[in-house]
Design a protein around this motif. Structure first.
Motif, PDB file in Angstrom:
ATOM      1  N   TRP A  21       0.940  -1.272   0.126  1.00 47.44           N
ATOM      2  CA  TRP A  21       0.022   0.045   0.086  1.00 47.44           C
ATOM      3  C   TRP A  21       0.929   1.184   0.146  1.00 47.44           C
ATOM      4  O   TRP A  21       0.442   2.226  -0.495  1.00 47.44           O
ATOM      5  CB  TRP A  21      -0.920   0.052   1.256  1.00 47.44           C
ATOM      6  CG  TRP A  21      -1.891   0.985   1.335  1.00 47.44           C
ATOM      7  CD1 TRP A  21      -2.888   1.289   0.422  1.00 47.44           C
ATOM      8  CD2 TRP A  21      -1.997   2.062   2.072  1.00 47.44           C
ATOM      9  NE1 TRP A  21      -3.913   2.386   0.691  1.00 47.44           N
ATOM     10  CE2 TRP A  21      -3.078   2.818   1.765  1.00 47.44           C
ATOM     11  CE3 TRP A  21      -1.166   2.678   3.146  1.00 47.44           C
ATOM     12  CZ2 TRP A  21      -3.464   4.149   2.385  1.00 47.44           C
ATOM     13  CZ3 TRP A  21      -1.537   3.750   3.751  1.00 47.44           C
ATOM     14  CH2 TRP A  21      -2.575   4.606   3.414  1.00 47.44           C
ATOM     15  N   LEU A  22       2.108   1.138   0.527  1.00 48.70           N
ATOM     16  CA  LEU A  22       3.066   2.376   0.443  1.00 48.70           C
ATOM     17  C   LEU A  22       3.103   2.938  -1.023  1.00 48.70           C
ATOM     18  O   LEU A  22       3.255   4.117  -1.174  1.00 48.70           O
ATOM     19  CB  LEU A  22       4.165   1.769   0.961  1.00 48.70           C
ATOM     20  CG  LEU A  22       5.543   2.835   0.940  1.00 48.70           C
ATOM     21  CD1 LEU A  22       5.301   3.908   1.802  1.00 48.70           C
ATOM     22  CD2 LEU A  22       6.755   2.173   1.290  1.00 48.70           C
ATOM     23  N   GLU A  23       3.307   2.209  -1.703  1.00 45.92           N
ATOM     24  CA  GLU A  23       3.344   2.446  -3.272  1.00 45.92           C
ATOM     25  C   GLU A  23       2.118   2.981  -4.033  1.00 45.92           C
ATOM     26  O   GLU A  23       1.920   3.586  -4.780  1.00 45.92           O
ATOM     27  CB  GLU A  23       4.237   1.483  -4.064  1.00 45.92           C
ATOM     28  CG  GLU A  23       5.535   1.018  -3.213  1.00 45.92           C
ATOM     29  CD  GLU A  23       6.336   2.330  -3.211  1.00 45.92           C
ATOM     30  OE1 GLU A  23       6.358   3.195  -4.138  1.00 45.92           O
ATOM     31  OE2 GLU A  23       7.412   2.355  -2.309  1.00 45.92           O
ATOM     32  N   THR A  24       0.944   2.031  -3.953  1.00 45.53           N
ATOM     33  CA  THR A  24      -0.230   1.996  -4.636  1.00 45.53           C
ATOM     34  C   THR A  24      -1.150   3.250  -3.744  1.00 45.53           C
ATOM     35  O   THR A  24      -1.745   3.873  -4.714  1.00 45.53           O
ATOM     36  CB  THR A  24      -0.822   0.556  -4.749  1.00 45.53           C
ATOM     37  OG1 THR A  24      -1.438   0.249  -3.368  1.00 45.53           O
ATOM     38  CG2 THR A  24       0.163  -0.393  -5.154  1.00 45.53           C
ATOM     39  N   ARG A  25      -1.190   3.150  -2.545  1.00 50.61           N
ATOM     40  CA  ARG A  25      -2.268   4.104  -1.892  1.00 50.61           C
ATOM     41  C   ARG A  25      -3.724   3.932  -2.362  1.00 50.61           C
ATOM     42  O   ARG A  25      -4.411   4.673  -2.491  1.00 50.61           O
ATOM     43  CB  ARG A  25      -1.980   5.739  -1.995  1.00 50.61           C
ATOM     44  CG  ARG A  25      -0.226   5.869  -1.403  1.00 50.61           C
ATOM     45  CD  ARG A  25      -0.310   5.536   0.037  1.00 50.61           C
ATOM     46  NE  ARG A  25       1.179   5.677   0.642  1.00 50.61           N
ATOM     47  CZ  ARG A  25       1.320   6.776   1.338  1.00 50.61           C
ATOM     48  NH1 ARG A  25       0.473   7.662   1.760  1.00 50.61           N
ATOM     49  NH2 ARG A  25       2.412   6.834   1.937  1.00 50.61           N
TER      50      ARG A  25
END
Length: 229
Positions: free
Chosen positions: A191-195
């Protein structure tokens, strides 16, 4: 002076003589604590962007407007600065997760743990980027894996009570705690990259998988494939 930083001043008056040196601004000396915090903030941002190996003492010093010896004076070098940054981030994350575990109902506790990690990622993105990298130096708080283990220990106590109340072996609580916390941590890295989806939706899906998995838990699970050992 080595610990000084330039602050923009006002413009020169029209009557200033062109053959006289013009002051670019006044100089205000930082306290030792202020300088240390400045170096920590700069180091944190650079380590998050470039990693430990990609960051140099020269770059840290240049961004702070000081000479390299100032960095060595405060932290003994890049390794010392990195270790302090990592220690602070690990304590921040651990405090947020353990502090969130306040509800009595197990499902709500799962929600709180998931939200705490996602909150940390959202508010301390640079810190989380640093934590999930393999650390090249030792810290007093250990590694990200050991941090996850610390968080799992908090969950383990909760699961142990639930297992005992439901007739399951409480000795298996550590295994399930590691599995649950690991699931949330790995999802957090993704989730850090996709949000996407939104934080609340991610938390809801994590809890959905964890809770309904626990709800249908078998007291003595068996393997269904050919391999039995």
């Amino acid at each position: 002076m080595m610990g000084d930083v330039a602050i923009d001043g006002g413009t020169s008056s029209p009557s200033s003589s062109s053959d006289k040196p013009r002051r670019s601004g006044r100089r205000v000396r930082m306290t030792g604590a202020e300088r240390r915090q400045q170096l920590l903030d700069i180091g944190r941002a650079l380590f998050a962007e470039k990693g430990f190996e990609g960051t140099s003492v020269e770059e840290i010093a240049a961004k702070a407007g000081v000479s390299k010896p100032v960095v060595y004076e405060h932290f003994g070098g890049k390794e010392g600065l990195y270790a302090v940054v990592v220690d602070r981030e690990m304590r921040q994350l651990l405090d947020m997760v353990t502090g969130a575990l306040t509800a009595g109902h197990p499902r709500e506790l799962l929600e709180q743990a998931a939200f705490a990690l996602l909150d940390y990622i959202e508010a301390y993105t640079d810190g989380f980027r640093i934590l999930v990298r393999d650390s090249p130096v030792a810290q007093s708080t250990g590694t990200f894996a050991s941090l996850i283990s610390d968080i799992a220990t908090q969950v383990e106590d909760i699961l142990g009570l639930e297992f005992k109340a439901r007739g399951f072996d409480p000795k298996l609580a550590p295994l399930y705690a590691q599995a649950l916390v690991g699931m949330v941590a790995l999802t957090g890295q993704w989730w850090l990259e996709t949000r996407r989806p939104e934080k609340a939706e991610v938390a809801a899906h994590l809890v959905n998988l964890a809770w309904h998995g626990l709800d249908g838990l078998e007291a003595k699970p068996r393997l269904v494939g050919h391999r039995k050992s």
